[in-house]
Design a protein around this motif. Structure first.
Motif, PDB file in Angstrom:
ATOM      1  N   GLY A 150       0.753  -1.364  -0.155  1.00 54.77           N
ATOM      2  CA  GLY A 150      -0.208  -0.130  -0.039  1.00 54.77           C
ATOM      3  C   GLY A 150       0.965   1.332   0.175  1.00 54.77           C
ATOM      4  N   LEU A 151       2.449   1.123  -0.024  1.00 52.68           N
ATOM      5  CA  LEU A 151       3.569   2.600  -0.038  1.00 52.68           C
ATOM      6  C   LEU A 151       3.189   2.728  -1.667  1.00 52.68           C
ATOM      7  CD1 LEU A 151       5.358   1.800   3.189  1.00 52.68           C
ATOM      8  CD2 LEU A 151       3.507   2.817   2.993  1.00 52.68           C
ATOM      9  N   HIS A 152       2.843   4.217  -1.237  1.00 54.28           N
ATOM     10  CA  HIS A 152       4.039   4.352  -2.864  1.00 54.28           C
ATOM     11  C   HIS A 152       5.005   4.604  -3.378  1.00 54.28           C
ATOM     12  CE1 HIS A 152      -0.282   4.784  -4.623  1.00 54.28           C
ATOM     13  NE2 HIS A 152      -0.451   5.241  -2.732  1.00 54.28           N
ATOM     14  N   PHE A 153       6.078   3.869  -3.292  1.00 54.06           N
ATOM     15  CA  PHE A 153       8.004   3.810  -3.684  1.00 54.06           C
ATOM     16  C   PHE A 153       7.899   4.799  -5.220  1.00 54.06           C
ATOM     17  CE2 PHE A 153       7.675   0.635  -0.083  1.00 54.06           C
ATOM     18  CZ  PHE A 153       8.458   1.031   0.132  1.00 54.06           C
ATOM     19  N   ARG A 154       8.501   5.861  -4.524  1.00 53.59           N
ATOM     20  CA  ARG A 154       9.602   7.121  -5.660  1.00 53.59           C
ATOM     21  C   ARG A 154      10.704   5.820  -5.992  1.00 53.59           C
ATOM     22  NH1 ARG A 154      11.402   8.209  -9.483  1.00 53.59           N
ATOM     23  NH2 ARG A 154      11.879  10.514  -9.610  1.00 53.59           N
ATOM     24  N   GLY A 155      11.331   5.112  -6.081  1.00 52.06           N
ATOM     25  CA  GLY A 155      12.240   3.992  -6.023  1.00 52.06           C
ATOM     26  C   GLY A 155      13.134   3.406  -4.738  1.00 52.06           C
ATOM     27  N   GLY A 156      13.479   2.540  -5.155  1.00 52.85           N
ATOM     28  CA  GLY A 156      14.400   1.337  -4.402  1.00 52.85           C
ATOM     29  C   GLY A 156      15.785   1.009  -4.979  1.00 52.85           C
ATOM     30  N   VAL A 157      16.317   0.722  -3.325  1.00 51.02           N
ATOM     31  CA  VAL A 157      18.148   0.356  -3.417  1.00 51.02           C
ATOM     32  C   VAL A 157      18.198  -0.883  -3.530  1.00 51.02           C
ATOM     33  CG1 VAL A 157      20.681   1.292  -3.328  1.00 51.02           C
ATOM     34  CG2 VAL A 157      18.471   2.568  -3.217  1.00 51.02           C
ATOM     35  N   PHE A 158      18.490  -1.443  -4.164  1.00 56.39           N
ATOM     36  CA  PHE A 158      19.376  -3.210  -3.395  1.00 56.39           C
ATOM     37  C   PHE A 158      20.773  -2.823  -3.077  1.00 56.39           C
ATOM     38  CE2 PHE A 158      21.227  -7.181  -4.542  1.00 56.39           C
ATOM     39  CZ  PHE A 158      20.890  -7.558  -3.639  1.00 56.39           C
ATOM     40  N   THR A 159      20.957  -3.794  -1.796  1.00 55.31           N
ATOM     41  CA  THR A 159      22.611  -2.702  -1.926  1.00 55.31           C
ATOM     42  C   THR A 159      23.491  -3.955  -2.096  1.00 55.31           C
ATOM     43  OG1 THR A 159      22.499  -3.833   0.422  1.00 55.31           O
ATOM     44  CG2 THR A 159      22.022  -1.309   0.166  1.00 55.31           C
ATOM     45  N   ASN A 160      22.979  -5.442  -1.643  1.00 56.18           N
ATOM     46  CA  ASN A 160      23.792  -6.863  -1.878  1.00 56.18           C
ATOM     47  C   ASN A 160      22.897  -7.547  -1.022  1.00 56.18           C
ATOM     48  OD1 ASN A 160      24.401  -6.651   1.529  1.00 56.18           O
ATOM     49  ND2 ASN A 160      25.719  -5.197   0.711  1.00 56.18           N
ATOM     50  N   LEU A 161      23.452  -9.525  -0.603  1.00 57.63           N
ATOM     51  CA  LEU A 161      22.621  -9.868  -0.373  1.00 57.63           C
ATOM     52  C   LEU A 161      24.250 -10.951   0.044  1.00 57.63           C
ATOM     53  CD1 LEU A 161      19.746 -10.372  -0.035  1.00 57.63           C
ATOM     54  CD2 LEU A 161      19.911 -12.239  -1.851  1.00 57.63           C
ATOM     55  N   SER A 162      23.769 -11.942   1.749  1.00 58.66           N
ATOM     56  CA  SER A 162      24.665 -12.793   1.551  1.00 58.66           C
ATOM     57  C   SER A 162      23.342 -13.069   2.722  1.00 58.66           C
ATOM     58  CB  SER A 162      25.807 -11.895   2.936  1.00 58.66           C
ATOM     59  OG  SER A 162      25.818 -10.975   3.643  1.00 58.66           O
ATOM     60  N   LYS A 191       5.582   1.856 -11.968  1.00 60.63           N
ATOM     61  CA  LYS A 191       6.801   2.374 -13.569  1.00 60.63           C
ATOM     62  C   LYS A 191       7.173   3.632 -13.598  1.00 60.63           C
ATOM     63  CE  LYS A 191       4.039  -0.030 -17.433  1.00 60.63           C
ATOM     64  NZ  LYS A 191       2.952  -0.196 -18.621  1.00 60.63           N
ATOM     65  N   THR A 192       6.745   4.384 -12.226  1.00 56.15           N
ATOM     66  CA  THR A 192       6.722   5.868 -12.157  1.00 56.15           C
ATOM     67  C   THR A 192       8.230   6.223 -10.985  1.00 56.15           C
ATOM     68  OG1 THR A 192       5.498   5.687 -10.229  1.00 56.15           O
ATOM     69  CG2 THR A 192       4.486   6.478 -12.164  1.00 56.15           C
ATOM     70  N   ALA A 193       8.230   4.596 -10.707  1.00 55.19           N
ATOM     71  CA  ALA A 193       9.984   4.343  -9.330  1.00 55.19           C
ATOM     72  C   ALA A 193      11.333   4.504 -10.351  1.00 55.19           C
ATOM     73  CB  ALA A 193       9.545   3.047  -8.625  1.00 55.19           C
ATOM     74  N   PHE A 194      12.182   4.515 -10.054  1.00 51.14           N
ATOM     75  CA  PHE A 194      13.285   4.191 -10.124  1.00 51.14           C
ATOM     76  C   PHE A 194      14.108   2.760  -9.578  1.00 51.14           C
ATOM     77  CE2 PHE A 194      14.724   7.172  -7.393  1.00 51.14           C
ATOM     78  CZ  PHE A 194      15.502   6.792  -6.217  1.00 51.14           C
ATOM     79  N   ALA A 195      14.841   1.105  -9.503  1.00 51.98           N
ATOM     80  CA  ALA A 195      15.935   0.457  -9.427  1.00 51.98           C
ATOM     81  C   ALA A 195      16.712   1.103  -9.327  1.00 51.98           C
ATOM     82  CB  ALA A 195      14.533  -0.896  -9.847  1.00 51.98           C
ATOM     83  N   LEU A 196      17.554   1.146  -8.226  1.00 48.75           N
ATOM     84  CA  LEU A 196      19.341   1.101  -8.173  1.00 48.75           C
ATOM     85  C   LEU A 196      19.327  -0.186  -7.366  1.00 48.75           C
ATOM     86  CD1 LEU A 196      21.410   2.942  -9.243  1.00 48.75           C
ATOM     87  CD2 LEU A 196      20.841   4.037  -6.896  1.00 48.75           C
ATOM     88  N   VAL A 197      20.339  -1.167  -8.608  1.00 51.20           N
ATOM     89  CA  VAL A 197      21.113  -1.647  -7.905  1.00 51.20           C
ATOM     90  C   VAL A 197      21.972  -2.017  -7.919  1.00 51.20           C
ATOM     91  CG1 VAL A 197      18.747  -3.275  -8.146  1.00 51.20           C
ATOM     92  CG2 VAL A 197      20.812  -3.585  -9.992  1.00 51.20           C
ATOM     93  N   ASN A 198      22.581  -2.541  -6.662  1.00 53.35           N
ATOM     94  CA  ASN A 198      24.200  -3.136  -6.860  1.00 53.35           C
ATOM     95  C   ASN A 198      24.974  -4.296  -8.009  1.00 53.35           C
ATOM     96  OD1 ASN A 198      27.122  -4.221  -6.350  1.00 53.35           O
ATOM     97  ND2 ASN A 198      27.140  -4.525  -4.487  1.00 53.35           N
TER      98      ASN A 198
END
Length: 486
Positions: free
Chosen positions: A193-205, A231-238
């Motif tokens: 239900g939240l409206h995200f403008r963007g998401g960031v992925f750091t790493n996975l361990s 679609k209006t958001a950005f996904a920034l990943v490592n």
């Protein structure tokens, strides 16, 4: 009072029993907090099933019950019952509706991954504050509503708390909010239900396998956050992390990358790495940072990327990056009068501990002695304990295994499980001292001029939990106390 039908907008309802054209007071998922006219949402938790407390909630005044157990049929007159597809998701959507969908009025950016979430979210908060914006922060350490601070209790708060905080932010004129998003929070639908403008992925361990059971499940829960971005958001990943590209597979958001080792939209290169800071090139422009280590180079590349996607000026962003200080408990260091460097870091996963120790060894140009004090938390993923033992002894000259937050577990048993990971060639490189304060004292006694002393695992925490009792305990204060006595 709120109209129930408005609160239910977007909720998948399977069946309705009773009248929904009514007004209600508050939404609650804890039956003990219920008052007259409230809505009770029965959730199946990890250890508690809220459906068992429906009668109690009604006795306390609930007039509406939301549930998802298909076998529940104990209906009472004058109470409205709503069977939904998923109570956790329903609660999150209802909470957002109840508070007027505040996330839609903010540039909300979620940060997820195993390591770096707190640092990135906090640095983004500080960067945007320095850039002149009113900013919010939802982190492991603290909730910030512009200049107001509220102590945090969970990495990702429950959905009612999240939306309450966001509504407060909107009312205070906040325009941007940076939020840690944990795997537990995603799995339990707290961010629905939240409206995200963007998401960031750091790493996975390796982490949280006590909860998720398998690494694949842990990865896929993280991926779900990006799958649901609009679609209006950005996904920034490592993309130096092999799971970075996995996060982008099904997202509808704009796909963006950051990296040090491979080509990326936001590319960082370390020019110099010293105890005094980092000289970096970010997208071919040099910037000096007070932060230390390759993991912070990644963190700074990500916050630069977010700032660019949110339309900040490039040179102003780099200028502010050069002013940012490290986050409390994240590679926080002090140097004693006799030349001992003590570093406090939250590293509580194998990968985080490895990153910190590798950074220490990189900047340890004098080949000084490295002593590590480390433990593992109780009532948490046990499978990472031997890995922590292996890494600590492999990358340190001397290691002291000790208590972290043993919680309900026997701390000596936890330490024994850490010791099992020590390789034969490193068996003479460790001691075990259960009392954490005595372990830190022993480490300081072993240290000599030039020694780098790492105290890992608790970082920003200023407490220790033993047998359910929470006591004051601050690694930074304690190590300084012993260093000053030497």
């Amino acid at each position: 009072m709120k109209q129930l039908t408005n609160i239910l907008s977007g909720v998948t309802i399977i069946k309705t029993y009773g009248n929904i054209d009514i007004e209600v007071n508050q939404i609650q998922f804890n039956s003990q907090k219920i008052k007259k006219g409230d809505v009770f949402v029965a959730q199946k938790g990890w250890t508690v099933d809220g459906h068992k407390y429906i009668d109690s909630a009604i006795e306390n005044g609930a007039t509406v019950v939301v549930f998802d157990d298909k076998n529940y049929n104990d209906f009472q007159n004058d109470v409205t019952y709503l069977q939904v597809e998923n109570s956790n998701k329903a609660l999150a959507i209802m909470a957002s509706n109840y508070y007027g969908n505040p996330s839609a009025d903010l540039d909300l950016v979620g940060v997820t991954g195993t390591n770096g979430k707190t640092t990135i979210a906090t640095l983004l908060y500080n960067l945007f504050k320095k850039a002149g914006f009113k900013v919010g922060l939802l982190s492991t350490v603290v909730v910030k509503i512009d200049d107001e601070s509220i102590e945090a209790t969970h990495t990702t708060p429950d959905s009612l708390a999240i939306n309450s905080y966001l509504a407060m932010m909107v009312s205070k004129g906040v325009t941007h909010c940076f939020m840690e998003v944990s795997s537990h929070g995603i799995h339990q639908q707290r961010t629905a239900g939240l409206h995200f403008r963007g998401g960031v992925f750091t790493n996975l361990s390796h982490d949280h396998l006590d909860y998720h059971k398998t690494f694949a499940e842990y990865r896929d829960v993280k991926k779900k956050f990006f799958d649901e971005l609009p679609k209006t958001a950005f996904a920034l990943v490592n993309v130096d992390d092999k799971n970075g590209s996995v996060m982008l597979q099904n997202t509808k958001a704009e796909k963006l990358t950051y990296a040090m080792k491979t080509s990326a939209d936001y590319k960082v290169r370390i020019v110099e790495n010293q105890l005094s800071g980092l000289l970096l090139q970010i997208n071919n422009t040099e910037v000096w940072s007070k932060l230390i280590g390759s993991f912070n180079a990644y963190n700074l590349a990500s916050i630069f990327g977010v700032a660019m996607e949110l339309d900040l000026d490039k040179m102003e962003t780099l200028r502010i990056i050069s002013e940012l200080n490290s986050v409390n408990g994240r590679f926080q260091y002090t140097v004693s009068d006799n030349g001992i460097t003590a570093i406090i870091d939250y590293a509580h996963t194998p990968d985080a501990l490895k990153n910190v120790l590798e950074t220490i060894n990189d900047i340890n140009t004098n080949n000084s002695q490295v002593i590590t004090v480390v433990g593992c938390g109780g009532d948490r993923d046990k499978t990472k304990r031997p890995k922590m033992g292996y890494i600590a002894t492999q990358l340190s000259n001397q290691t002291i295994f000790t208590s972290d937050n043993p919680r309900s577990e026997n701390p000596d048993v936890i330490i024994e499980e850490i010791e099992q990971g020590v390789s034969k060639e490193n068996e003479d490189k460790y001691l075990s001292i259960t009392n954490r304060k005595q372990a830190i004292k022993a480490a300081v006694k072993l240290a000599k001029k030039g020694t780098i002393l790492l105290i890992a695992g608790k970082g920003h925490e200023t407490y220790q939990i033993i047998k359910g009792i929470k006591s004051d305990f601050d690694d930074f204060k304690i190590v300084n106390e012993f260093l000053n006595k030497e």
